[in-house]
Design a protein around this motif. Structure first.
Motif, PDB file in Angstrom:
ATOM      1  N   ASP A  10      72.541  26.086  57.402  1.00 37.68           N
ATOM      2  CA  ASP A  10      72.996  24.700  57.559  1.00 37.68           C
ATOM      3  C   ASP A  10      71.829  23.740  57.406  1.00 37.68           C
ATOM      4  OD1 ASP A  10      71.714  25.426  59.805  1.00 37.68           O
ATOM      5  OD2 ASP A  10      73.303  24.924  61.217  1.00 37.68           O
ATOM      6  N   ASN A  11      71.899  22.949  56.353  1.00 39.35           N
ATOM      7  CA  ASN A  11      70.854  21.962  56.099  1.00 39.35           C
ATOM      8  C   ASN A  11      71.349  20.545  56.342  1.00 39.35           C
ATOM      9  OD1 ASN A  11      68.929  23.871  55.248  1.00 39.35           O
ATOM     10  ND2 ASN A  11      70.000  24.064  53.288  1.00 39.35           N
ATOM     11  N   GLY A  12      72.619  20.373  56.704  1.00 38.14           N
ATOM     12  CA  GLY A  12      73.184  19.038  56.851  1.00 38.14           C
ATOM     13  C   GLY A  12      73.584  18.723  58.272  1.00 38.14           C
ATOM     14  N   ILE A  13      74.837  18.245  58.416  1.00 38.73           N
ATOM     15  CA  ILE A  13      75.305  17.747  59.702  1.00 38.73           C
ATOM     16  C   ILE A  13      75.386  18.850  60.749  1.00 38.73           C
ATOM     17  CG2 ILE A  13      77.749  18.062  59.123  1.00 38.73           C
ATOM     18  CD1 ILE A  13      76.212  15.138  61.078  1.00 38.73           C
ATOM     19  N   ILE A  14      75.739  20.072  60.324  1.00 40.67           N
ATOM     20  CA  ILE A  14      75.860  21.168  61.292  1.00 40.67           C
ATOM     21  C   ILE A  14      74.493  21.538  61.857  1.00 40.67           C
ATOM     22  CG2 ILE A  14      76.564  23.572  61.578  1.00 40.67           C
ATOM     23  CD1 ILE A  14      78.823  21.549  61.404  1.00 40.67           C
ATOM     24  N   ARG A  15      73.462  21.437  61.023  1.00 43.84           N
ATOM     25  CA  ARG A  15      72.121  21.707  61.539  1.00 43.84           C
ATOM     26  C   ARG A  15      71.747  20.689  62.616  1.00 43.84           C
ATOM     27  NH1 ARG A  15      66.596  22.499  57.991  1.00 43.84           N
ATOM     28  NH2 ARG A  15      65.204  22.881  59.751  1.00 43.84           N
ATOM     29  N   GLN A  16      72.076  19.432  62.358  1.00 51.98           N
ATOM     30  CA  GLN A  16      71.815  18.402  63.370  1.00 51.98           C
ATOM     31  C   GLN A  16      72.597  18.699  64.646  1.00 51.98           C
ATOM     32  OE1 GLN A  16      72.243  14.364  61.823  1.00 51.98           O
ATOM     33  NE2 GLN A  16      72.010  15.187  59.751  1.00 51.98           N
ATOM     34  N   PHE A  17      73.857  19.102  64.460  1.00 49.09           N
ATOM     35  CA  PHE A  17      74.689  19.417  65.618  1.00 49.09           C
ATOM     36  C   PHE A  17      74.074  20.552  66.432  1.00 49.09           C
ATOM     37  CE2 PHE A  17      77.956  22.151  67.460  1.00 49.09           C
ATOM     38  CZ  PHE A  17      78.629  21.266  68.285  1.00 49.09           C
ATOM     39  N   ASN A  18      73.669  21.624  65.753  1.00 54.69           N
ATOM     40  CA  ASN A  18      73.114  22.783  66.464  1.00 54.69           C
ATOM     41  C   ASN A  18      71.823  22.431  67.197  1.00 54.69           C
ATOM     42  OD1 ASN A  18      75.202  24.409  65.612  1.00 54.69           O
ATOM     43  ND2 ASN A  18      74.122  25.137  63.793  1.00 54.69           N
ATOM     44  N   GLU A  19      70.965  21.646  66.539  1.00 57.39           N
ATOM     45  CA  GLU A  19      69.695  21.281  67.169  1.00 57.39           C
ATOM     46  C   GLU A  19      69.916  20.410  68.403  1.00 57.39           C
ATOM     47  OE1 GLU A  19      67.487  19.425  64.081  1.00 57.39           O
ATOM     48  OE2 GLU A  19      66.904  21.318  63.115  1.00 57.39           O
ATOM     49  N   LEU A  20      70.829  19.423  68.276  1.00 54.98           N
ATOM     50  CA  LEU A  20      71.096  18.546  69.421  1.00 54.98           C
ATOM     51  C   LEU A  20      71.827  19.289  70.533  1.00 54.98           C
ATOM     52  CD1 LEU A  20      72.132  15.269  67.565  1.00 54.98           C
ATOM     53  CD2 LEU A  20      70.049  15.660  68.868  1.00 54.98           C
ATOM     54  N   LYS A  21      72.653  20.253  70.144  1.00 60.05           N
ATOM     55  CA  LYS A  21      73.412  21.006  71.144  1.00 60.05           C
ATOM     56  C   LYS A  21      72.484  21.874  71.984  1.00 60.05           C
ATOM     57  CE  LYS A  21      77.633  21.349  72.593  1.00 60.05           C
ATOM     58  NZ  LYS A  21      78.320  20.151  73.096  1.00 60.05           N
ATOM     59  N   ILE A  89      83.472  14.267  81.235  1.00 58.54           N
ATOM     60  CA  ILE A  89      82.670  14.763  80.114  1.00 58.54           C
ATOM     61  C   ILE A  89      81.498  13.814  79.861  1.00 58.54           C
ATOM     62  CG2 ILE A  89      82.689  15.332  77.651  1.00 58.54           C
ATOM     63  CD1 ILE A  89      85.680  15.921  77.946  1.00 58.54           C
ATOM     64  N   ARG A  90      80.326  14.393  79.683  1.00 56.44           N
ATOM     65  CA  ARG A  90      79.144  13.608  79.317  1.00 56.44           C
ATOM     66  C   ARG A  90      79.120  13.471  77.800  1.00 56.44           C
ATOM     67  NH1 ARG A  90      73.747  15.597  78.637  1.00 56.44           N
ATOM     68  NH2 ARG A  90      72.225  13.907  78.606  1.00 56.44           N
ATOM     69  N   VAL A  91      79.073  12.240  77.309  1.00 55.08           N
ATOM     70  CA  VAL A  91      79.210  11.974  75.878  1.00 55.08           C
ATOM     71  C   VAL A  91      77.911  11.400  75.329  1.00 55.08           C
ATOM     72  CG1 VAL A  91      80.527  10.744  74.117  1.00 55.08           C
ATOM     73  CG2 VAL A  91      81.667  11.527  76.192  1.00 55.08           C
ATOM     74  N   ALA A  92      77.519  11.892  74.154  1.00 58.73           N
ATOM     75  CA  ALA A  92      76.352  11.360  73.445  1.00 58.73           C
ATOM     76  C   ALA A  92      76.786  10.953  72.045  1.00 58.73           C
ATOM     77  CB  ALA A  92      75.244  12.407  73.371  1.00 58.73           C
ATOM     78  N   ILE A  93      76.446   9.737  71.653  1.00 61.57           N
ATOM     79  CA  ILE A  93      76.808   9.227  70.329  1.00 61.57           C
ATOM     80  C   ILE A  93      75.599   9.373  69.406  1.00 61.57           C
ATOM     81  CG2 ILE A  93      77.528   7.197  69.025  1.00 61.57           C
ATOM     82  CD1 ILE A  93      79.007   6.248  71.475  1.00 61.57           C
ATOM     83  N   CYS A  94      75.813  10.011  68.263  1.00 58.93           N
ATOM     84  CA  CYS A  94      74.719  10.321  67.337  1.00 58.93           C
ATOM     85  C   CYS A  94      75.021   9.721  65.967  1.00 58.93           C
ATOM     86  CB  CYS A  94      74.536  11.836  67.196  1.00 58.93           C
ATOM     87  SG  CYS A  94      74.637  12.752  68.747  1.00 58.93           S
ATOM     88  N   ASP A  95      73.960   9.390  65.251  1.00 63.27           N
ATOM     89  CA  ASP A  95      74.079   8.955  63.865  1.00 63.27           C
ATOM     90  C   ASP A  95      73.784  10.133  62.956  1.00 63.27           C
ATOM     91  OD1 ASP A  95      74.760   6.229  64.084  1.00 63.27           O
ATOM     92  OD2 ASP A  95      72.723   5.783  64.721  1.00 63.27           O
ATOM     93  N   ALA A  96      74.708  10.417  62.031  1.00 59.59           N
ATOM     94  CA  ALA A  96      74.504  11.526  61.099  1.00 59.59           C
ATOM     95  C   ALA A  96      73.381  11.175  60.131  1.00 59.59           C
ATOM     96  CB  ALA A  96      75.792  11.814  60.342  1.00 59.59           C
ATOM     97  N   LEU A  97      72.385  12.080  60.012  1.00 59.83           N
ATOM     98  CA  LEU A  97      71.245  11.858  59.124  1.00 59.83           C
ATOM     99  C   LEU A  97      71.483  12.543  57.786  1.00 59.83           C
ATOM    100  CD1 LEU A  97      68.343  12.462  61.657  1.00 59.83           C
ATOM    101  CD2 LEU A  97      69.384  10.302  60.994  1.00 59.83           C
ATOM    102  N   ASP A  98      70.971  11.938  56.723  1.00 59.07           N
ATOM    103  CA  ASP A  98      71.146  12.515  55.389  1.00 59.07           C
ATOM    104  C   ASP A  98      70.280  13.754  55.217  1.00 59.07           C
ATOM    105  OD1 ASP A  98      72.980  10.762  54.522  1.00 59.07           O
ATOM    106  OD2 ASP A  98      71.543   9.384  53.596  1.00 59.07           O
ATOM    107  N   ASN A  99      70.757  14.685  54.373  1.00 58.68           N
ATOM    108  CA  ASN A  99      69.947  15.819  53.936  1.00 58.68           C
ATOM    109  C   ASN A  99      68.765  15.271  53.136  1.00 58.68           C
ATOM    110  OD1 ASN A  99      68.862  18.007  52.484  1.00 58.68           O
ATOM    111  ND2 ASN A  99      70.827  19.087  52.567  1.00 58.68           N
ATOM    112  N   PRO A 100      67.516  15.639  53.473  1.00 61.43           N
ATOM    113  CA  PRO A 100      66.348  15.068  52.773  1.00 61.43           C
ATOM    114  C   PRO A 100      66.404  15.268  51.266  1.00 61.43           C
ATOM    115  CG  PRO A 100      65.663  16.272  54.730  1.00 61.43           C
ATOM    116  CD  PRO A 100      67.119  16.543  54.548  1.00 61.43           C
TER     117      PRO A 100
END
Length: 435
Positions: A10-21, A89-100
Motif C-alpha cells: 500500500d503506497n496510497g491512502i491505505i498506507r496512511q490509514f495503517n500508519e495512523l492506526k 468513539i474518539r474521532v480523528a479527522i485526517c487529510d488524505a495525502l497524495d502518492n509522491p
C-alpha cells in the motif's frame, strides 16, 4: 525471501490509514477526500453500524485487495460527528495525502501542458503579425467611395429610430391611460396599525378537496394560509361571516396594535417577589437536540441573572412575539412567571364557585416525602392528593406569592369541576325520583 505484507503493497491512502492506526489505535479515522469523508477497514464497519450508512468493498488506487469503505458527504459532518462522539468513539479527522510518485507525475504533466500552451500562444502571435503585414492599406479612393453609402445608411437609421420613438411614446400613453382607468383595490379592512387588508378569501385545497383555507394580504404582503373550521367555512359561504371576522379569528395578532421597539431592548427590569428582576436576554429558538422530547419545536429562551430558562412557545405567543403585539415582559410573565415566583402569574388560578377554601390542604406525604395538595368538598367528597412542583412550593412557602387556594385550583380544578357536576346530577336524579 520474505513474503510481502499489506504494508509493503500500500503506497496510497491505505498506507496512511495503517500508519495512523498504529499511532492512534483507539481512534476512528475520518479521511477527507474531495467532498466526502471516508472510513476504511474496521473503522468503516464500526461507523456503518453506529451511523446506519452503507458499507462496500472497493478497490482503491495503489492497493490491489478489496477494502471495506464507508463514506458520507462533508455537508453531513455536523450530523454524524456528534453521533459518533455520543457513542463514546474518539474521532480523528485526517487529510488524505497524495502518492509522491503520482504527485510528481501530475506536476510534470502540468508543466508540459504549460509549455504547449506557451508555444501555441507564440505561434498565434507570429501568424497575427504576418497577417497584419500582408493586409494592404486602404486607399483614399476607397474611403471616398464608401462615405456616401455610410451617410445614406446613417440617415435611414435615424428615420427608423424616429419612427420607433413615436411608437414607443404611443405605447407609453396607452399604458398611462390604462393605469389611470384602473382604480386601486379597496381594502376590506384597516388594522389598528393602519395596514390595509386586501384579497381576503377562502379557497379549496388542490391536494385534499375536503380542506379549505383562508388567506389575505396586508399591505400587499401575502399571509400564510390558515386551515378553516367547517363551521367558519359554512358561515363564510352563506355570507354570515365577513373577512374582518375571519381575520380576527385566524390572524388576531395581525390586527392588534404593535408595541414600541423600546419594549424589546435588553437588559430590562421586571417586578419580582423581592424587588426588580433583571432580564438580560429574551428570544426565540428552535430546539435542535434530537434527544429532547420537544425536538423541532419553537421555544422561548430567557436569561435572568445567572439563570437560563426555556419553555415551548404556543402558536399564539409566537405570533404575538413576531408581530410585536406583546412585550417581552408579558411573554416572560406568562411563560416563566411561576418559575420566577411572580405573584401575577398565580392570579389566573381560582377555585370554582361554592368551594370552601378551608377545605384546601397542602401537606407532605409521609410515604414519599413529597408536598401534595388536596381539597375536602364536604358531602361532595374528597379530591385526590396531587404533588406540587418545587417552584410552586417555593412560591407558596418561601416568597408567599401564591396562596393555597391558587395552588389547589392549578392542580385540581378539573377534578373538582367533575365532582361538582356529578353531585349535581345525582341530586337532580334523586329529586326527580321523589316527584
Amino acid at each position: 525471501m520474505a513474503p510481502k505484507t499489506d504494508s509493503d503493497n500500500d503506497n496510497g491512502i491505505i498506507r496512511q490509514f495503517n500508519e495512523l492506526k498504529k499511532k492512534h489505535p483507539d481512534a476512528m479515522l475520518l479521511f477527507r477526500r474531495n467532498s466526502f469523508y471516508e472510513l476504511y477497514k474496521q473503522d468503516a464497519v464500526k461507523a456503518a453500524a453506529v451511523l446506519a450508512i452503507e458499507i462496500a468493498d472497493r478497490i482503491l488506487p495503489d492497493y490491489k485487495k478489496p477494502v471495506k469503505v464507508a463514506s458520507f458527504p462533508q455537508s453531513a459532518l455536523d450530523i454524524y460527528l456528534p453521533r459518533l462522539i455520543r457513542s463514546g468513539i474518539r474521532v480523528a479527522i485526517c487529510d488524505a495525502l497524495d502518492n509522491p510518485l503520482k504527485k510528481k507525475a501530475r506536476q510534470d504533466k502540468a508543466e508540459n501542458n504549460d509549455r504547449t500552451i506557451q508555444n501555441n500562444t507564440d505561434m498565434g502571435k507570429k501568424k497575427k503579425e504576418q497577417g497584419a503585414q500582408e493586409v494592404p492599406d486602404r486607399t483614399v479612393e476607397n474611403t471616398v467611395d464608401v462615405k456616401p453609402a455610410r451617410e445614406k445608411k446613417s440617415k435611414a437609421k435615424a428615420e427608423t429610430g424616429t419612427d420607433n420613438e413615436v411608437k414607443t411614446e404611443k405605447k407609453d400613453e396607452q399604458k398611462t391611460e390604462t393605469a389611470q382607468e384602473r382604480k386601486p383595490r379597496e381594502p376590506q379592512m384597516v388594522t389598528a396599525n393602519g395596514q390595509k387588508v386586501t384579497h381576503g378569501h377562502a379557497y379549496q385545497s388542490a391536494t385534499n378537496p375536503a380542506d379549505w383555507y383562508f388567506t389575505a394580504k396586508i399591505d400587499g404582503q401575502q399571509l400564510k394560509p390558515q386551515k378553516m373550521e367547517a363551521a367558519d367555512l359554512a358561515a363564510y359561504q352563506n355570507k354570515e361571516m365577513t373577512v374582518p371576522q375571519l381575520m380576527e379569528r385566524y390572524y388576531p395578532t395581525k390586527l392588534m396594535p404593535k408595541v414600541s421597539e423600546e419594549a424589546f431592548r435588553m437588559p430590562m427590569e421586571i417586578a419580582g417577589p423581592d424587588g426588580s428582576i433583571t432580564v438580560n436576554k429574551f428570544n426565540v429558538y428552535k430546539e435542535k437536540d434530537e434527544q429532547r422530547p420537544d425536538f423541532g419545536k419553537y421555544k422561548f429562551y430567557v436569561q435572568v441573572g445567572d439563570t437560563n430558562m426555556s419553555a415551548v412557545a404556543s402558536r399564539q405567543d409566537l405570533n404575538a412575539y413576531f408581530d410585536r403585539v406583546a412585550t417581552p415582559n408579558q411573554l416572560i410573565e406568562k411563560n416563566f412567571g411561576e418559575r420566577l415566583h411572580l405573584k401575577s402569574a398565580y392570579e389566573k388560578y381560582q377555585l370554582p364557585e361554592g368551594v370552601d377554601p378551608k377545605g384546601v390542604r397542602v401537606a407532605k406525604d409521609r410515604n414519599d416525602n413529597k408536598w401534595k395538595v388536596s381539597v375536602d368538598l364536604g358531602e361532595k367528597g374528597q379530591t385526590s392528593r396531587h404533588e406540587i412542583s418545587f417552584d410552586d412550593g417555593y412560591s407558596l412557602f418561601k416568597t408567599k406569592t401564591a396562596t393555597r387556594e391558587q395552588i389547589a385550583a392549578k392542580y385540581l380544578n378539573t377534578e373538582i369541576t367533575g365532582m361538582l357536576a356529578a353531585n349535581t346530577a345525582k341530586v337532580e336524579k334523586t329529586a326527580s325520583m321523589k316527584m
